[in-house]
Write an enzyme that holds these catalytic residues in place. Structure first.
Site, mmCIF file in Angstrom:
data_model
loop_
_atom_site.group_PDB
_atom_site.id
_atom_site.type_symbol
_atom_site.label_atom_id
_atom_site.label_comp_id
_atom_site.label_asym_id
_atom_site.label_seq_id
_atom_site.Cartn_x
_atom_site.Cartn_y
_atom_site.Cartn_z
ATOM 1 N N GLU A 1 1.928 18.186 -29.540
ATOM 2 C CA GLU A 1 3.351 18.412 -29.275
ATOM 3 C C GLU A 1 4.257 17.700 -30.267
ATOM 4 O OE1 GLU A 1 3.536 17.324 -25.159
ATOM 5 O OE2 GLU A 1 3.457 19.417 -24.553
ATOM 6 N N GLU B 1 22.170 -11.003 -3.886
ATOM 7 C CA GLU B 1 23.569 -10.820 -3.492
ATOM 8 C C GLU B 1 24.552 -11.593 -4.356
ATOM 9 O OE1 GLU B 1 23.656 -11.542 0.692
ATOM 10 O OE2 GLU B 1 22.905 -9.538 1.156
ATOM 11 N N LYS C 1 8.335 -21.780 14.520
ATOM 12 C CA LYS C 1 6.906 -22.034 14.410
ATOM 13 C C LYS C 1 6.610 -22.691 13.079
ATOM 14 C CE LYS C 1 5.166 -17.770 12.340
ATOM 15 N NZ LYS C 1 4.217 -16.682 12.474
#
Lengths: 113, 475
Positions: free
Chosen positions: B67, B307, B445
């Site tokens: 190509e 952010e 926890k």
């Protein structure tokens, strides 16, 4: 005056056309080894040349196994390939040339159907 | 006699990640089909396969382009850091452009493609090539008549390549019902790789999948891949298993009183920590303390900001007495900001992993993961975070994830979705009590260590974060 000029150029065209059909055909047939397909293609093109272009053709048969560099130079992918070098335009005709009508179309000896 | 099962011999591609998911590379001495839509990276994969072969494995290669011209190809991949010209000059690479005249060919009988074979043989023999790429061989179907002959010849070509003992890649354009437009996957039986360029919610991600690999184990998932200035990289993240080593070492959170809540020693190294909290409750500040402590120990910290910009974060942290900037120039702290909507999830993950591999941090902070939830593909987000956390654990990197949640929502979808993969979970919340609104911090926890059950009052001061003693002392 312009009428005359017009006729002149059309005469020119006719003359060129005559000259072209009188041109010598320069053909190269590329094959790969002496396979049955190669032999068939060689027989076919020889016969077609004798029948259609007798005395005004120049045919060269080249074995690509002997000269592999020509594969790239001539951009040959399929074999057998018949290349019409002259008259212009350049044409590639691929296959064992068993279909004579197609060969003649490729050589511009027949109009495309 | 011997019980060892031998896998097929493989040829290392040298493409980052591809050798991992193929368990060692492409099948050696055989042909692999790489197919996909236009622009999916087929040609580049072929080029990189040859470049790596020539430069890293001493295997010269032939690129047969149907190509692009050689000049175009050289120019196109130059921007990706591959200098093909030099390799061509050193006879490690040969680029051959096969030009197919679409108009000037007339068929007049039976033919074969021996011309192509001769040409390829010349190119292979000239440099002693071990690798071959045919890009895109299906172009032949557009340029030559008689598909029946072409199919038979392609089949013969692939067998011939096998006899030549070259490892080959053949590329093909995707078809509608078939993997390739002309169905050549039928003839390439050893290995088929499918590349894909998918748009989902306006975000595009490149993915790769091994559709077939005869005689070999391989990863079966779709893997995201990147094309950047160093070529292709595929990130086989989900192939990790749960066999990472648990580390006993403890590292400080950067807040002495928080450390004391974990028995005075802080987090486990290599654990994953989640901090959930409402807006403005100080999550970023806790993370900044941790980053500061990490750099102070001379370790590297990589923070992903979704952010804020890096300068915004550094300014805000200066206001509570933390100078993060001092760690940036010695290369201890790296801040990377990206909008969650900038890429797809897979791409985010891929980019983060790549950044981690390059920077080799000891600590990774994500501020915050909740910004991904806007993608509204919660399942995929959870999967992404799981994969990232797994990856970090495997690498022994401590992960600190921040999550924004609204009051009273902690137990709902967001946090619980990922809490199972988290070792230590801290919650920050506003507590309205006795006519005051205070920030409270508590530990939900913390696996494998004793920890405080108190809710501590949490204060952000000019000199950083401070924790008061248990909130129940004044009420």
């Amino acid at each position: 005056m312009s009428d005359k000029k017009l006729r002149d150029s059309s005469d020119d065209f006719e003359q060129h056309l005559d000259a072209m059909t009188e041109d010598k055909y320069s053909l190269r047939l590329y094959v790969a080894g002496m396979s049955t397909m190669s032999m068939r293609a060689i027989d076919n093109i020889k016969r077609i040349c004798e029948e259609e272009m007798k005395g005004r053709y120049d045919l060269e048969v080249i074995d690509l196994y002997q000269r592999p560099s020509l594969v790239a130079d001539e951009q040959i992918i399929a074999v057998p390939t018949l290349i019409k070098k002259l008259p212009h335009p350049l044409r590639h005709i691929i296959g064992d040339l068993s279909n004579k009508e197609r060969v003649l179309v490729g050589l511009d000896l027949r109009k495309k159907i | 006699m011997s019980e060892t099962r031998t896998q097929l011999p493989k040829s290392n591609t040298g493409i980052r990640g591809l050798d991992d998911i193929t368990c060692g590379g492409l099948p050696k001495g055989r042909t692999t089909l790489v197919c996909g839509n236009a622009g999916c990276g087929k040609t580049l994969m072929g080029v990189e396969f040859l470049v790596r072969g020539a430069t890293e494995f001493n295997e010269p290669g032939v690129f047969m382009a149907f190509e692009e011209t050689a000049d175009d190809l050289i120019k196109n991949v130059d921007s990706l850091g591959f200098s093909l010209k030099a390799l061509v000059d050193q006879k490690k690479l040969s680029i051959d452009h096969v030009h197919i005249e679409h108009s000037g060919i007339v068929e007049a009988g039976e033919f074969n493609l021996e011309g192509l074979f001769i040409r390829l043989a010349c190119a292979i023999d000239a440099i002693g090539a071990k690798r071959v790429v045919l890009d895109t061989i299906e172009t032949l179907f557009g340029g030559l008549p008689n598909p029946v002959i072409l199919r038979a010849e392609l089949r013969r070509l692939f067998l011939w390549l096998k006899q030549k003992d070259v490892t080959a890649i053949v590329t093909g354009e995707s078809g509608i019902d078939t993997l390739t437009r002309y169905g050549i996957e039928e003839y390439v039986s050893d290995c088929v790789i499918v590349l894909d360029h998918r748009i989902n919610g306006q975000l595009s991600t490149r993915r790769m999948r091994i559709a077939k690999y005869r005689g070999s184990f391989h990863g079966t998932n779709e893997y995201p891949f990147l094309i950047d200035e160093k070529g292709i990289s595929i990130l086989p993240i989900s192939s990790l298993s749960l066999n990472h080593e648990a580390l006993d070492e403890r590292i400080s959170s950067g807040i002495p009183k928080l450390d004391s809540m974990f028995g005075g020693q802080g987090y486990y190294r290599g654990s994953s920590i989640l901090i959930s909290g409402t807006a403005g409750c100080g999550k970023s500040s806790i993370a900044a303390h941790f980053a500061d402590a990490t750099c102070r120990r001379g370790e590297r910290c990589l923070t992903f900001l979704f952010e804020e910009s890096p300068s915004q974060l550094m300014r805000n942290m200066r206001s509570i007495g933390l100078d993060l900037e001092q760690w940036v120039s010695p290369g201890l702290l790296q801040l990377r900001a990206a909008r969650p909507t900038l890429y797809g999830l897979e791409m985010h993950l891929a980019i983060m992993i790549k950044a981690i591999q390059e920077f080799q941090p000891h600590v990774v902070i994500m501020d915050p993961i909740s910004s991904f939830w806007s993608h509204d593909e919660n399942f995929e987000i959870k999967a992404m975070i799981t994969r990232l956390v797994d990856y970090l654990k495997y690498a022994g990197i401590t992960a600190l994830l921040l999550n924004l949640s609204s009051d009273g929502e902690f137990m709902e979808h967001t946090d619980t979705g990922i809490s199972s993969i988290i070792d230590t979970w801290l919650i920050l919340r506003n507590i309205e009590l006795n006519g005051e609104r205070n920030r409270g911090l508590y530990i939900i926890k913390s696996r494998g260590m004793s920890h405080s059950n108190q809710i501590r009052e949490f204060m952000i001061t000019d000199s950083g974060i401070d924790l008061n003693d248990s909130m129940n002392t004044n009420g």
